[in-house]
Design an enzyme around this catalytic site. Sequence first.
Site, short mmCIF file in Angstrom:
data_model
loop_
_atom_site.label_atom_id
_atom_site.label_comp_id
_atom_site.label_asym_id
_atom_site.label_seq_id
_atom_site.Cartn_x
_atom_site.Cartn_y
_atom_site.Cartn_z
N HIS A 155 0.86 -1.18 0.00
CA HIS A 155 0.00 0.00 0.00
C HIS A 155 0.91 1.24 0.00
CE1 HIS A 155 -3.13 -2.79 2.02
NE2 HIS A 155 -3.25 -2.79 0.70
N GLU A 158 1.47 4.06 2.63
CA GLU A 158 1.98 3.70 3.96
C GLU A 158 3.51 3.81 3.96
OE1 GLU A 158 -1.92 0.79 4.21
OE2 GLU A 158 0.06 -0.13 4.35
N HIS A 248 3.17 -2.67 6.93
CA HIS A 248 2.07 -1.75 6.58
C HIS A 248 1.94 -0.60 7.58
CE1 HIS A 248 -0.18 -4.15 3.49
NE2 HIS A 248 0.65 -5.06 3.95
N GLU A 324 1.71 -3.69 11.43
CA GLU A 324 1.01 -2.41 11.23
C GLU A 324 1.59 -1.34 12.15
OE1 GLU A 324 -1.38 -1.82 9.02
OE2 GLU A 324 -2.06 -3.83 8.45
ZN ZN Z 1 -1.61 -1.53 4.30
#
Ligand code: ZN
Length: 363
Positions: A155, A158, A248, A324
């Site tokens: 992504h 990010e 992420h 994350e």
């Molecule tokens: Zn992500």
Amino acid sequence: MHISGSFDSGNIELRDGELHIRHDVGGEHMQWFHFRVTGARGEACTLRLVNAKAASYPEAWEGYRACVSSDRKAWRRVDTRYIGGALEIAFSLESEVVWVAYFTPYSLERHMELLGWCQGRARLDRLGTTLDGRDLDRVIAGTGDKVVWIIARQHPGESMAQWWVEGLLRRLLDSSDALGRRLLDSATFHIVPNMNPDGSVRGHLRCNASGANLNREWHEPSAERSPEVLHALAAMDVSGVDFFMDVHGDEELPYVFISGCEGVPGWDEQRGRDDRLFRDDYERACPDFQQVIGYGVDKPGEANMSMAGNAVAERFSCIGLTLEMPFKDNANAPDSDHGWCARRSMRLGAAVLQPLSALLDRL
Ligand code: ZN
């Protein structure tokens, strides 16, 4: 005052004098913004991103503070207000040009400087070509039997994920770091610092140049939609995988956490133990990591197999972890000047060597 975003990872649109965040290709996602403000030195200004409500995660604007910089090196946080569906960013401009971003950007130029630094310390190759014709780069380091795969920034908005990778590489490839040297003896690392260079340069939040969310493509990647995933999987089939991590950022939760692969069909007790011990060790190595808040755990057999962590874990019978980091701050250890930031992401990346080393000893 003039506002523009026509540069690497820039994202802003001026329509009828109003500021809009531009959608990723495909029209489904948007949240990342990055632009410069010129010609208002000494003024206090309030910028309104009028379509903030249509963002992919509108709840994420609550408690969010924007990143601004005068030199593109030091980024500080400024207050925002989410009101009437718009995000208002209020601050006083201390210089002729000020850059404003959703999070500290990680540029293509810095990516290439990182490759340059790795050269001679590690092997470099390209896994393939992206739809916009960019190189999908891999850093290979170490000579050991265990095979570690780490990918970041599927992504593209990010950017903390690539700061994390830089922190990891700067320690792993530092010949004066004893733990790094030991790891390079016991394992071979395959690291993709940026899985989505096209989306990164285009200023996307989640998608590549075809509008595909790469972390929903791992069950059936295609050359037309998701060549990045196709290339990475082909390289994994050659090397094998003993440990996989996908890095992420999360828009809403102000915490660092890991999402596991408990729902894959082949999940077993051994992997459960490895996963638990890894998380305990990571928390000890860097207290920014915590295990209280995170996503829910998938029920047995209910994993989403289009996601990298699950797909790789199942294909190679290893553990696949999704790390994350927050866009906001770590609520357990807030920093009012910087929030969660590039530096903390790098420190967290460097700290992963410790839990990784312990895990590889057990495998
Ligand atoms: Zn992500």
